[in-house]
Design a protein around this motif. Structure first.
Motif, PDB file in Angstrom:
ATOM      1  N   GLY A  93      -4.697   5.622   3.138  1.00 14.56           N
ATOM      2  CA  GLY A  93      -4.152   4.271   3.326  1.00 14.56           C
ATOM      3  C   GLY A  93      -5.163   3.373   4.020  1.00 14.56           C
ATOM      4  O   GLY A  93      -5.372   2.218   3.614  1.00 14.56           O
ATOM      5  N   ALA A  94      -5.814   3.906   5.043  1.00 17.55           N
ATOM      6  CA  ALA A  94      -6.812   3.116   5.779  1.00 17.55           C
ATOM      7  C   ALA A  94      -7.976   2.743   4.860  1.00 17.55           C
ATOM      8  O   ALA A  94      -8.481   1.605   4.903  1.00 17.55           O
ATOM      9  CB  ALA A  94      -7.301   3.902   6.991  1.00 17.55           C
ATOM     10  N   ARG A 128      -4.376  -0.814  13.047  1.00 19.42           N
ATOM     11  CA  ARG A 128      -5.757  -0.316  13.070  1.00 19.42           C
ATOM     12  C   ARG A 128      -6.674  -1.148  12.175  1.00 19.42           C
ATOM     13  O   ARG A 128      -7.874  -1.197  12.397  1.00 19.42           O
ATOM     14  CB  ARG A 128      -5.795   1.139  12.603  1.00 19.42           C
ATOM     15  CG  ARG A 128      -5.065   2.067  13.515  1.00 19.42           C
ATOM     16  CD  ARG A 128      -5.851   2.433  14.729  1.00 19.42           C
ATOM     17  NE  ARG A 128      -6.827   3.478  14.455  1.00 19.42           N
ATOM     18  CZ  ARG A 128      -7.738   3.885  15.331  1.00 19.42           C
ATOM     19  NH1 ARG A 128      -7.802   3.324  16.523  1.00 19.42           N
ATOM     20  NH2 ARG A 128      -8.578   4.850  15.025  1.00 19.42           N
ATOM     21  N   ASN A 155       9.012   2.105  10.011  1.00 13.33           N
ATOM     22  CA  ASN A 155       7.862   2.651   9.277  1.00 13.33           C
ATOM     23  C   ASN A 155       6.642   2.714  10.202  1.00 13.33           C
ATOM     24  O   ASN A 155       5.696   1.946  10.098  1.00 13.33           O
ATOM     25  CB  ASN A 155       7.573   1.786   8.043  1.00 13.33           C
ATOM     26  CG  ASN A 155       6.660   2.475   7.050  1.00 13.33           C
ATOM     27  OD1 ASN A 155       5.971   3.418   7.400  1.00 13.33           O
ATOM     28  ND2 ASN A 155       6.652   1.989   5.823  1.00 13.33           N
ATOM     29  N   VAL A 209       0.782   5.601  -0.600  1.00 14.04           N
ATOM     30  CA  VAL A 209       0.014   6.838  -0.754  1.00 14.04           C
ATOM     31  C   VAL A 209       1.007   7.936  -1.151  1.00 14.04           C
ATOM     32  O   VAL A 209       2.120   8.014  -0.596  1.00 14.04           O
ATOM     33  CB  VAL A 209      -0.722   7.176   0.568  1.00 14.04           C
ATOM     34  CG1 VAL A 209      -1.401   8.533   0.485  1.00 14.04           C
ATOM     35  CG2 VAL A 209      -1.745   6.077   0.895  1.00 14.04           C
ATOM     36  N   GLY A 216      -1.525  10.730   5.600  1.00 13.12           N
ATOM     37  CA  GLY A 216      -2.080  11.195   6.871  1.00 13.12           C
ATOM     38  C   GLY A 216      -3.521  11.657   6.774  1.00 13.12           C
ATOM     39  O   GLY A 216      -4.035  12.289   7.697  1.00 13.12           O
ATOM     40  N   LEU A 217      -4.187  11.351   5.680  1.00 15.01           N
ATOM     41  CA  LEU A 217      -5.573  11.799   5.478  1.00 15.01           C
ATOM     42  C   LEU A 217      -6.565  10.645   5.530  1.00 15.01           C
ATOM     43  O   LEU A 217      -7.737  10.816   5.209  1.00 15.01           O
ATOM     44  CB  LEU A 217      -5.701  12.494   4.103  1.00 15.01           C
ATOM     45  CG  LEU A 217      -4.803  13.704   3.864  1.00 15.01           C
ATOM     46  CD1 LEU A 217      -4.931  14.202   2.426  1.00 15.01           C
ATOM     47  CD2 LEU A 217      -5.166  14.812   4.844  1.00 15.01           C
ATOM     48  N   GLY A 218      -6.100   9.459   5.860  1.00 19.38           N
ATOM     49  CA  GLY A 218      -7.014   8.316   5.923  1.00 19.38           C
ATOM     50  C   GLY A 218      -7.097   7.520   4.635  1.00 19.38           C
ATOM     51  O   GLY A 218      -7.889   6.577   4.534  1.00 19.38           O
ATOM     52  N   ARG A 260       1.173   1.468  12.260  1.00 16.78           N
ATOM     53  CA  ARG A 260      -0.062   1.986  12.849  1.00 16.78           C
ATOM     54  C   ARG A 260      -1.259   1.678  11.933  1.00 16.78           C
ATOM     55  O   ARG A 260      -2.300   1.205  12.384  1.00 16.78           O
ATOM     56  CB  ARG A 260       0.084   3.497  13.058  1.00 16.78           C
ATOM     57  CG  ARG A 260      -1.141   4.172  13.571  1.00 16.78           C
ATOM     58  CD  ARG A 260      -1.202   4.075  15.067  1.00 16.78           C
ATOM     59  NE  ARG A 260      -2.420   4.698  15.548  1.00 16.78           N
ATOM     60  CZ  ARG A 260      -2.955   4.441  16.731  1.00 16.78           C
ATOM     61  NH1 ARG A 260      -2.375   3.579  17.538  1.00 16.78           N
ATOM     62  NH2 ARG A 260      -4.047   5.049  17.112  1.00 16.78           N
ATOM     63  N   VAL A 268       0.852  -1.190   0.000  1.00 14.98           N
ATOM     64  CA  VAL A 268       0.000   0.000   0.000  1.00 14.98           C
ATOM     65  C   VAL A 268       0.885   1.237   0.000  1.00 14.98           C
ATOM     66  O   VAL A 268       1.812   1.341   0.807  1.00 14.98           O
ATOM     67  CB  VAL A 268      -1.010  -0.024   1.190  1.00 14.98           C
ATOM     68  CG1 VAL A 268      -0.334  -0.175   2.536  1.00 14.98           C
ATOM     69  CG2 VAL A 268      -1.915   1.192   1.162  1.00 14.98           C
TER      70      VAL A 268
HETATM   71  C1  COA Z   1       2.218   3.970   5.204  1.00 16.51           C
HETATM   72  C2  COA Z   1       1.207   4.746   4.379  1.00 16.51           C
HETATM   73  C3  COA Z   1       0.634   3.845   3.279  1.00 16.51           C
HETATM   74  C4  COA Z   1       0.052   5.171   5.316  1.00 16.51           C
HETATM   75  O1  COA Z   1      -0.987   5.744   4.511  1.00 16.51           O
HETATM   76  P1  COA Z   1      -1.737   7.072   4.996  1.00 16.51           P
HETATM   77  O2  COA Z   1      -2.827   7.358   4.037  1.00 16.51           O
HETATM   78  O3  COA Z   1      -0.714   8.130   5.194  1.00 16.51           O
HETATM   79  O4  COA Z   1      -2.306   6.591   6.404  1.00 16.51           O
HETATM   80  P2  COA Z   1      -3.665   7.020   7.078  1.00 16.51           P
HETATM   81  O5  COA Z   1      -3.852   8.518   6.954  1.00 16.51           O
HETATM   82  O6  COA Z   1      -4.779   6.161   6.557  1.00 16.51           O
HETATM   83  O7  COA Z   1      -3.379   6.692   8.599  1.00 16.51           O
HETATM   84  C5  COA Z   1      -3.508   5.379   9.100  1.00 16.51           C
HETATM   85  C6  COA Z   1      -3.060   5.389  10.558  1.00 16.51           C
HETATM   86  O8  COA Z   1      -1.655   5.628  10.608  1.00 16.51           O
HETATM   87  C7  COA Z   1      -1.397   6.804  11.379  1.00 16.51           C
HETATM   88  N1  COA Z   1      -0.315   7.523  10.739  1.00 16.51           N
HETATM   89  C8  COA Z   1      -0.323   8.075   9.506  1.00 16.51           C
HETATM   90  N2  COA Z   1       0.860   8.663   9.273  1.00 16.51           N
HETATM   91  C9  COA Z   1       1.609   8.454  10.395  1.00 16.51           C
HETATM   92  C10 COA Z   1       2.927   8.812  10.747  1.00 16.51           C
HETATM   93  N3  COA Z   1       3.737   9.479   9.904  1.00 16.51           N
HETATM   94  N4  COA Z   1       3.379   8.421  11.959  1.00 16.51           N
HETATM   95  C11 COA Z   1       2.609   7.714  12.812  1.00 16.51           C
HETATM   96  N5  COA Z   1       1.326   7.335  12.513  1.00 16.51           N
HETATM   97  C12 COA Z   1       0.857   7.721  11.329  1.00 16.51           C
HETATM   98  C13 COA Z   1      -2.670   7.594  11.335  1.00 16.51           C
HETATM   99  O9  COA Z   1      -2.783   8.464  12.439  1.00 16.51           O
HETATM  100  C14 COA Z   1      -3.698   6.506  11.367  1.00 16.51           C
HETATM  101  O10 COA Z   1      -3.842   5.992  12.656  1.00 16.51           O
HETATM  102  P3  COA Z   1      -5.139   6.388  13.524  1.00 16.51           P
HETATM  103  O11 COA Z   1      -6.312   5.815  12.772  1.00 16.51           O
HETATM  104  O12 COA Z   1      -4.896   5.742  14.830  1.00 16.51           O
HETATM  105  O13 COA Z   1      -5.183   7.883  13.582  1.00 16.51           O
HETATM  106  C15 COA Z   1       1.821   6.046   3.762  1.00 16.51           C
HETATM  107  O14 COA Z   1       2.423   6.796   4.799  1.00 16.51           O
HETATM  108  C16 COA Z   1       2.836   5.764   2.670  1.00 16.51           C
HETATM  109  O15 COA Z   1       2.464   5.565   1.509  1.00 16.51           O
HETATM  110  N6  COA Z   1       4.148   5.729   3.013  1.00 16.51           N
HETATM  111  C17 COA Z   1       5.188   5.480   2.030  1.00 16.51           C
HETATM  112  C18 COA Z   1       5.087   4.082   1.407  1.00 16.51           C
HETATM  113  C19 COA Z   1       5.053   3.007   2.477  1.00 16.51           C
HETATM  114  O16 COA Z   1       5.803   3.030   3.440  1.00 16.51           O
HETATM  115  N7  COA Z   1       4.157   2.023   2.268  1.00 16.51           N
HETATM  116  C20 COA Z   1       3.997   0.907   3.173  1.00 16.51           C
HETATM  117  C21 COA Z   1       5.029  -0.131   2.906  1.00 16.51           C
HETATM  118  S1  COA Z   1       4.952  -1.429   4.153  1.00 16.51           S
END
Ligand code: COA
Length: 158
Positions: free
Chosen positions: A89-90, A125, A116, A79, A85-87, A121, A77
């Motif tokens: 990924g969830a 969740r 990571n 984003v 951080g906008l939901g 997180r 996954v």
């Molecule tokens: C990991 C990733 C997919 C998360 O997607 P996202 O859309 O940013 O995540 P969401 O906004 O849906 O947040 C999901 C949860 O993670 C938490 N979260 C998001 N960013 C965070 C951060 N930088 N540090 C800690 N927690 C974080 C959110 O608060 C949420 O938890 P909550 O429901 O308890 O509030 C995104 O950061 C990303 O694409 N990172 C780079 C690529 C990557 O690492 N992919 C995963 C490979 S394993």
């Protein structure tokens, strides 16, 4: 996810790899390699207000050819940097979970670097548990890295 999304999907993939905390890979694959590795039914994009702007994606592939593991898949996954951080990924993960459960897929797994925290997180969740941490399992840019193995066993696929 459609072939027309390929360039945006791969650009988001590359942004994620560039964090150094997403994967051991350093360069996003070609579309044909990506396409060959992912199951057609389990690949989704999140789009912005304009339907052709991709904000993030989720995709899964099989973990084994053995029939006992036919219901086990491994996903990724990603984003885009401006949409984190906008939901999103969830939302992508819950879409993948709903689609796979509807088809009788019983386990989704993934490996995540312990650094990571956003991904850990996100997966916690969504109901993933930590199977364990694989110590110094591979090297990225010459440095040994641990990988946390996560899995979600569907409670509804019996
Ligand atoms: C990991 C990733 C997919 C998360 O997607 P996202 O859309 O940013 O995540 P969401 O906004 O849906 O947040 C999901 C949860 O993670 C938490 N979260 C998001 N960013 C965070 C951060 N930088 N540090 C800690 N927690 C974080 C959110 O608060 C949420 O938890 P909550 O429901 O308890 O509030 C995104 O950061 C990303 O694409 N990172 C780079 C690529 C990557 O690492 N992919 C995963 C490979 S394993």
């Amino acid at each position: 996810m459609r072939p027309a999304d390929a360039d945006q999907v791969l650009a988001i993939y590359q942004h994620g790899l560039d964090t150094g905390h997403a994967s051991f890979e350093t360069v996003a694959p070609t579309w044909s390699d990506f396409d060959a590795a992912k199951l057609d039914r389990y690949r989704y994009v999140a789009t912005g207000p304009e339907a052709d702007s991709v904000l993030g994606w989720v995709a899964a592939g099989p973990v084994s050819d053995r029939c006992c593991y036919a219901g086990v898949i491994e996903h990724s996954v990603y984003v885009g940097p401006r949409a984190r951080g906008l939901g999103i990924g969830a939302a992508l993960l819950s879409t993948l979970i709903a689609a796979t459960e509807a088809d009788g897929i019983w386990t989704i797994q993934s490996g995540v670097f312990p650094e990571n925290t956003a991904s850990l997180r996100l997966h916690a969740r969504a109901g993933f548990r930590t199977v364990g941490t694989r110590r110094r399992i591979g090297r990225l840019h010459g440095r040994w890295r641990d990988v946390v193995l996560l899995e979600r066993r569907s409670p509804s696929v019996l």
